[in-house]
Design a protein around this motif. Structure first.
Motif, short mmCIF file in Angstrom:
data_model
loop_
_atom_site.label_atom_id
_atom_site.label_comp_id
_atom_site.label_asym_id
_atom_site.label_seq_id
_atom_site.Cartn_x
_atom_site.Cartn_y
_atom_site.Cartn_z
N THR A 1 0.83 -1.20 0.00
CA THR A 1 0.00 0.00 0.00
C THR A 1 0.86 1.25 0.00
O THR A 1 0.65 2.17 -0.78
CB THR A 1 -0.95 0.00 1.22
N MET A 2 1.87 1.28 0.86
CA MET A 2 2.74 2.46 0.92
C MET A 2 3.52 2.62 -0.38
O MET A 2 3.70 3.73 -0.86
CB MET A 2 3.69 2.35 2.11
N SER A 3 3.97 1.52 -0.96
CA SER A 3 4.76 1.62 -2.18
C SER A 3 3.94 2.13 -3.35
O SER A 3 4.47 2.78 -4.25
CB SER A 3 5.42 0.29 -2.52
N THR A 4 2.64 1.85 -3.36
CA THR A 4 1.82 2.32 -4.47
C THR A 4 1.55 3.82 -4.38
O THR A 4 1.20 4.44 -5.38
CB THR A 4 0.48 1.56 -4.54
N LEU A 5 1.72 4.40 -3.21
CA LEU A 5 1.50 5.84 -3.06
C LEU A 5 2.66 6.66 -3.60
O LEU A 5 2.51 7.86 -3.82
CB LEU A 5 1.29 6.19 -1.58
N THR A 6 3.81 6.05 -3.82
CA THR A 6 4.99 6.81 -4.22
C THR A 6 5.00 7.21 -5.69
O THR A 6 5.76 8.06 -6.08
CB THR A 6 6.27 6.02 -3.93
N GLN A 7 4.18 6.55 -6.50
CA GLN A 7 4.13 6.84 -7.93
C GLN A 7 5.49 6.67 -8.59
O GLN A 7 5.83 7.37 -9.54
CB GLN A 7 3.60 8.27 -8.18
N SER A 8 6.27 5.75 -8.08
CA SER A 8 7.59 5.49 -8.68
C SER A 8 7.43 4.72 -9.99
O SER A 8 6.43 4.07 -10.22
CB SER A 8 8.47 4.70 -7.71
N ASP A 9 8.44 4.82 -10.84
CA ASP A 9 8.41 4.14 -12.14
C ASP A 9 8.67 2.65 -12.02
O ASP A 9 8.22 1.86 -12.84
CB ASP A 9 9.45 4.75 -13.08
N VAL A 10 9.45 2.27 -10.98
CA VAL A 10 9.82 0.87 -10.79
C VAL A 10 9.44 0.46 -9.38
O VAL A 10 9.70 1.18 -8.41
CB VAL A 10 11.34 0.66 -10.99
N LEU A 11 8.84 -0.70 -9.27
CA LEU A 11 8.46 -1.26 -7.98
C LEU A 11 9.17 -2.59 -7.83
O LEU A 11 9.00 -3.49 -8.66
CB LEU A 11 6.94 -1.45 -7.94
N LEU A 12 10.02 -2.73 -6.81
CA LEU A 12 10.77 -3.96 -6.56
C LEU A 12 10.18 -4.64 -5.34
O LEU A 12 10.18 -4.08 -4.25
CB LEU A 12 12.25 -3.65 -6.33
N LEU A 13 9.66 -5.86 -5.54
CA LEU A 13 8.99 -6.59 -4.47
C LEU A 13 9.68 -7.93 -4.25
O LEU A 13 9.81 -8.73 -5.18
CB LEU A 13 7.52 -6.82 -4.83
N ASP A 14 10.11 -8.18 -3.05
CA ASP A 14 10.77 -9.44 -2.70
C ASP A 14 9.80 -10.30 -1.91
O ASP A 14 9.48 -9.99 -0.76
CB ASP A 14 12.03 -9.15 -1.88
N GLU A 15 9.29 -11.37 -2.54
CA GLU A 15 8.32 -12.27 -1.92
C GLU A 15 7.18 -11.49 -1.26
O GLU A 15 6.94 -11.62 -0.06
CB GLU A 15 9.01 -13.18 -0.89
N PRO A 16 6.46 -10.67 -2.01
CA PRO A 16 5.49 -9.75 -1.42
C PRO A 16 4.25 -10.41 -0.83
O PRO A 16 3.49 -9.76 -0.14
CB PRO A 16 5.10 -8.86 -2.60
N TYR A 17 4.04 -11.68 -1.07
CA TYR A 17 2.80 -12.35 -0.66
C TYR A 17 3.01 -13.25 0.55
O TYR A 17 2.12 -14.02 0.89
CB TYR A 17 2.27 -13.19 -1.82
N GLN A 18 4.16 -13.17 1.20
CA GLN A 18 4.39 -14.00 2.39
C GLN A 18 3.30 -13.72 3.42
O GLN A 18 3.04 -12.58 3.75
CB GLN A 18 5.76 -13.69 2.99
#
Length: 118
Positions: A49-66
């Protein structure tokens, strides 16, 4: 609200945007709780949720569904598809290969052993 403030948003719009992003992951973030008191799966939802607020061009997620249940797992991939369709590049580091039909490119980083060395 801190992440929103970093993007120049005031408290109200930041809270509203964060709660809307949380709902897309199937999380009702209306109750005030400290992050340290959240379950592991809910912490992952908070991170996304916090990462989607940044409007960054690249989103890097490491095992985001743990820690996610099946519904949250599906919501995550739906959210990532929306973000990709908005033009963001998304990198998901995973050892699970059951969602390859949802990705555009797969990079296998398994080391190759040469000359009998391990």
């Amino acid at each position: 609200m801190l992440v929103g403030a970093g993007q120049g948003m005031s408290r109200g719009p930041a809270r509203q945007a964060g709660r809307a992003a949380a709902r897309q992951l199937g999380w009702d973030a209306e109750n005030a709780a400290l992050a340290r008191n959240l379950s592991g799966g809910t912490r992952q939802k908070l991170n996304l949720t916090m990462s989607t607020l940044t409007q960054s061009d690249v989103l890097l997620l490491d095992e985001p569904y743990q820690g996610f249940d099946q519904g949250s797992y599906v919501n995550l991939w739906d959210q990532l598809t929306r973000l990709r369709d908005e033009g963001r590049a998304i990198v998901v580091v995973t050892h699970l290969l059951n969602q390859l039909d949802r990705v555009d490119v797969v990079l296998d980083l398994t080391p190759v052993h040469q000359g009998g060395r391990s």
